[in-house]
Design a protein around this motif. Structure first.
Motif, PDB file in Angstrom:
ATOM      1  N   GLU A  28       4.362   1.415  -1.635  1.00  0.00           N
ATOM      2  CA  GLU A  28       4.453   2.646  -2.422  1.00  0.00           C
ATOM      3  C   GLU A  28       4.736   3.820  -1.490  1.00  0.00           C
ATOM      4  OE1 GLU A  28       1.642   5.523  -5.237  1.00  0.00           O
ATOM      5  OE2 GLU A  28       0.942   3.540  -4.597  1.00  0.00           O
ATOM      6  N   LEU A  29       5.777   4.585  -1.794  1.00  0.00           N
ATOM      7  CA  LEU A  29       6.172   5.718  -0.956  1.00  0.00           C
ATOM      8  C   LEU A  29       5.668   7.027  -1.544  1.00  0.00           C
ATOM      9  CD1 LEU A  29       9.887   4.821  -0.121  1.00  0.00           C
ATOM     10  CD2 LEU A  29       7.865   4.447   1.301  1.00  0.00           C
ATOM     11  N   ASP A  30       5.137   7.870  -0.677  1.00  0.00           N
ATOM     12  CA  ASP A  30       4.736   9.231  -1.046  1.00  0.00           C
ATOM     13  C   ASP A  30       5.428  10.162  -0.053  1.00  0.00           C
ATOM     14  OD1 ASP A  30       3.602  11.612  -1.704  1.00  0.00           O
ATOM     15  OD2 ASP A  30       1.519  10.943  -1.564  1.00  0.00           O
ATOM     16  N   LEU A  31       6.561  10.742  -0.457  1.00  0.00           N
ATOM     17  CA  LEU A  31       7.410  11.507   0.448  1.00  0.00           C
ATOM     18  C   LEU A  31       7.230  13.002   0.219  1.00  0.00           C
ATOM     19  CD1 LEU A  31      10.712   9.429   0.149  1.00  0.00           C
ATOM     20  CD2 LEU A  31       8.746   9.046   1.652  1.00  0.00           C
ATOM     21  N   SER A  32       7.101  13.738   1.315  1.00  0.00           N
ATOM     22  CA  SER A  32       7.015  15.198   1.262  1.00  0.00           C
ATOM     23  C   SER A  32       8.196  15.767   2.034  1.00  0.00           C
ATOM     24  CB  SER A  32       5.695  15.678   1.876  1.00  0.00           C
ATOM     25  OG  SER A  32       5.669  17.094   1.966  1.00  0.00           O
ATOM     26  N   LEU A  33       9.110  16.433   1.328  1.00  0.00           N
ATOM     27  CA  LEU A  33      10.289  17.023   1.952  1.00  0.00           C
ATOM     28  C   LEU A  33      10.038  18.512   2.129  1.00  0.00           C
ATOM     29  CD1 LEU A  33      11.302  14.305   0.724  1.00  0.00           C
ATOM     30  CD2 LEU A  33      13.540  15.361   0.549  1.00  0.00           C
ATOM     31  N   SER A  34       9.681  18.891   3.344  1.00  0.00           N
ATOM     32  CA  SER A  34       9.327  20.280   3.624  1.00  0.00           C
ATOM     33  C   SER A  34       9.618  20.587   5.080  1.00  0.00           C
ATOM     34  CB  SER A  34       7.841  20.520   3.325  1.00  0.00           C
ATOM     35  OG  SER A  34       7.437  21.802   3.774  1.00  0.00           O
ATOM     36  N   ASP A  35      10.074  21.812   5.350  1.00  0.00           N
ATOM     37  CA  ASP A  35      10.335  22.226   6.726  1.00  0.00           C
ATOM     38  C   ASP A  35       9.069  22.714   7.425  1.00  0.00           C
ATOM     39  OD1 ASP A  35      13.035  21.633   6.546  1.00  0.00           O
ATOM     40  OD2 ASP A  35      13.515  23.578   5.689  1.00  0.00           O
ATOM     41  N   ARG A  36       7.957  22.730   6.707  1.00  0.00           N
ATOM     42  CA  ARG A  36       6.681  23.108   7.321  1.00  0.00           C
ATOM     43  C   ARG A  36       6.187  21.971   8.211  1.00  0.00           C
ATOM     44  NH1 ARG A  36       1.204  22.374   6.359  1.00  0.00           N
ATOM     45  NH2 ARG A  36       1.681  20.942   4.651  1.00  0.00           N
ATOM     46  N   GLY A  38      -3.244  14.338   5.691  1.00  0.00           N
ATOM     47  CA  GLY A  38      -3.314  12.958   5.226  1.00  0.00           C
ATOM     48  C   GLY A  38      -2.005  12.197   5.259  1.00  0.00           C
ATOM     49  N   PHE A  39      -1.113  12.529   6.198  1.00  0.00           N
ATOM     50  CA  PHE A  39       0.155  11.801   6.298  1.00  0.00           C
ATOM     51  C   PHE A  39       0.028  10.654   7.293  1.00  0.00           C
ATOM     52  CE2 PHE A  39       1.762  15.918   4.746  1.00  0.00           C
ATOM     53  CZ  PHE A  39       2.535  15.463   3.685  1.00  0.00           C
ATOM     54  N   ASP A  40       0.757   9.575   7.011  1.00  0.00           N
ATOM     55  CA  ASP A  40       0.796   8.439   7.931  1.00  0.00           C
ATOM     56  C   ASP A  40       1.860   8.622   9.007  1.00  0.00           C
ATOM     57  OD1 ASP A  40      -1.120   6.753   6.443  1.00  0.00           O
ATOM     58  OD2 ASP A  40       0.444   6.743   4.913  1.00  0.00           O
ATOM     59  N   MET A  41       2.925   9.353   8.665  1.00  0.00           N
ATOM     60  CA  MET A  41       4.042   9.477   9.588  1.00  0.00           C
ATOM     61  C   MET A  41       4.799  10.766   9.302  1.00  0.00           C
ATOM     62  SD  MET A  41       7.137   6.731  10.207  1.00  0.00           S
ATOM     63  CE  MET A  41       7.735   6.859   8.524  1.00  0.00           C
ATOM     64  N   ALA A  42       5.368  11.347  10.364  1.00  0.00           N
ATOM     65  CA  ALA A  42       6.210  12.534  10.224  1.00  0.00           C
ATOM     66  C   ALA A  42       7.535  12.271  10.927  1.00  0.00           C
ATOM     67  CB  ALA A  42       5.531  13.761  10.830  1.00  0.00           C
ATOM     68  N   GLY A  50       0.817  -1.203   0.000  1.00  0.00           N
ATOM     69  CA  GLY A  50       0.000   0.000   0.000  1.00  0.00           C
ATOM     70  C   GLY A  50       0.854   1.257   0.000  1.00  0.00           C
ATOM     71  N   LYS A  51       0.194   2.410   0.150  1.00  0.00           N
ATOM     72  CA  LYS A  51       0.885   3.696   0.107  1.00  0.00           C
ATOM     73  C   LYS A  51       1.232   4.171   1.516  1.00  0.00           C
ATOM     74  CE  LYS A  51      -0.323   6.882  -2.804  1.00  0.00           C
ATOM     75  NZ  LYS A  51      -1.047   7.979  -3.519  1.00  0.00           N
ATOM     76  N   LEU A  52       2.476   4.604   1.692  1.00  0.00           N
ATOM     77  CA  LEU A  52       2.949   5.175   2.954  1.00  0.00           C
ATOM     78  C   LEU A  52       3.316   6.629   2.699  1.00  0.00           C
ATOM     79  CD1 LEU A  52       3.820   4.802   5.930  1.00  0.00           C
ATOM     80  CD2 LEU A  52       6.098   4.206   5.072  1.00  0.00           C
ATOM     81  N   ARG A  53       2.569   7.561   3.306  1.00  0.00           N
ATOM     82  CA  ARG A  53       2.816   8.991   3.128  1.00  0.00           C
ATOM     83  C   ARG A  53       3.624   9.508   4.314  1.00  0.00           C
ATOM     84  NH1 ARG A  53      -1.215  13.065   2.068  1.00  0.00           N
ATOM     85  NH2 ARG A  53       0.477  13.930   0.804  1.00  0.00           N
ATOM     86  N   VAL A  54       4.798  10.077   4.018  1.00  0.00           N
ATOM     87  CA  VAL A  54       5.720  10.522   5.057  1.00  0.00           C
ATOM     88  C   VAL A  54       6.124  11.964   4.786  1.00  0.00           C
ATOM     89  CG1 VAL A  54       7.867  10.031   6.280  1.00  0.00           C
ATOM     90  CG2 VAL A  54       6.615   8.165   5.175  1.00  0.00           C
ATOM     91  N   THR A  55       6.114  12.800   5.827  1.00  0.00           N
ATOM     92  CA  THR A  55       6.619  14.162   5.727  1.00  0.00           C
ATOM     93  C   THR A  55       7.856  14.294   6.598  1.00  0.00           C
ATOM     94  OG1 THR A  55       6.134  16.507   6.137  1.00  0.00           O
ATOM     95  CG2 THR A  55       5.032  14.909   7.552  1.00  0.00           C
TER      96      THR A  55
END
Length: 248
Positions: free
Chosen positions: A122-130, A138-142, A92-97
Motif C-alpha cells: 500500500e502506497l501513501d505518497l506525499s508530493l510536496s517541496d517541503r 512518520g515517513f519511511d522514505m524521502a 504493508g504501507k510505504l509512506r514516501v515524500t
C-alpha cells in the motif's frame, strides 16, 4: 541450552523410539541427545522418559509434555514461515515524500508500477517541496534532489543524477537575444542587449533567484533575475510560463 531446541530433540527421540536414531537424524552425538532430555527434566523437576538399556517409555507427565511440545514446535515453525513470507513479498504501507513536480512526473509512475506487481503493498505518497522530517512526520522514505543535509540517523543513497539546463524558446531569443562567450547578450540583429533578463529558475530559496552563467576561464556573463521560481512548477507551465519568458 536452548529450550526450544531441547524440545525438538525430545520430540524426535519419542517419534524415532531411540536416542541413537535421534542422534543420526539430527546430526548429534548420542550423549548430546541425552543431555537435551536431562536439561528438560531438570528444568521441569520431573522425569519425562523411563529408559533402560533395552527400551524407553514415556512417563504419564512425559506423554502430556510430548503432546504440548509438538504444538509449540508447530507454532514456532508457522511463525518462521510467516517471517519468510513477509520477506519474499513486499507488503504493508510505504509512506514516501518527494518534490511535487519530480514526484508526479518521474517517481510516481515507477512506484505505481511497483504497487501493481505487489498487490499487498500500500502506497501513501506525499508530493510536496517541503523538506519533511522522516521521524516526526512518520515517513519511511524521502526522495529529494540536491545535496543531502547531514542529519543523524538518515541513510542516503544516490539513485540518479539530474542534469540542469538553461533553455529558451525562439520567442524569448527573439526578444532578449542569446548570450555569447565573447560578451553580453545580442539580439539576432547583432545589437547588444542589457545583461539582466527575466527567467524562471528551478531554485527553492529566494536568495538563489539571482544567478550567473559561468563560462571559460572563470568569467561570467549575463546576470539574470528570476521573475518566478519553479517550486510550484505545475502552475508555471503552458501559456503563463510562455508569457513570463517572453517578458510579458
Amino acid at each position: 541450552m536452548d529450550r526450544l531446541e531441547s524440545m525438538e530433540v525430545f520430540v524426535k527421540a519419542i517419534d524415532l523410539g531411540s536416542f541413537t536414531a535421534t542422534a543420526a537424524a539430527l546430526d548429534l552425538s548420542g550423549p548430546m541427545v541425552g543431555k537435551h532430555v536431562r536439561f528438560l527434566e531438570e528444568r521441569l523437576g520431573v522425569r519425562l522418559i523411563n529408559r533402560t538399556t533395552r527400551r524407553q517409555s514415556l512417563t504419564d507427565f512425559g506423554r502430556a509434555y510430548y503432546e504440548r511440545c509438538r504444538i509449540v514446535l508447530a507454532e514456532a515453525q508457522a511463525a518462521d514461515a510467516l517471517a519468510a513470507d513477509q520477506l519474499s513479498e513486499p507488503r504493508g504501507k510505504l509512506r514516501v515524500t518527494m518534490p511535487a513536480h519530480l514526484g508526479r512526473h518521474c517517481v510516481t509512475p515507477i512506484l505505481l508500477a511497483l504497487a501493481r506487481r505487489h498487490p499487498t503493498l500500500e502506497l501513501d505518497l506525499s508530493l510536496s517541496d517541503r523538506f519533511a522530517d522522516l521521524v516526526e512526520d512518520g515517513f519511511d522514505m524521502a526522495i529529494r534532489t540536491g545535496a543531502l543535509d547531514d542529519r543523524a540517523g538518515i541513510i542516503g543513497r544516490r539513485v540518479a543524477r539530474q542534469r540542469m539546463l538553461v533553455c529558451a524558446s525562439p520567442s524569448y531569443i527573439e526578444t532578449f537575444g542569446k548570450a555569447h562567450r565573447s560578451g553580453g547578450p545580442r539580439h539576432p540583429s547583432g545589437n547588444r542587449l542589457p545583461a539582466a533578463r527575466p527567467c524562471v529558475a528551478a531554485m527553492a530559496l529566494p536568495a538563489r533567484r539571482r544567478f550567473r552563467r559561468r563560462v571559460r576561464a572563470g568569467r561570467s556573463i549575463a546576470s539574470r533575475r528570476s521573475r518566478c521560481d519553479r517550486r510550484r512548477g505545475e502552475r508555471r507551465h503552458g501559456a503563463g510560463l510562455a508569457a513570463i519568458l517572453a517578458g510579458a
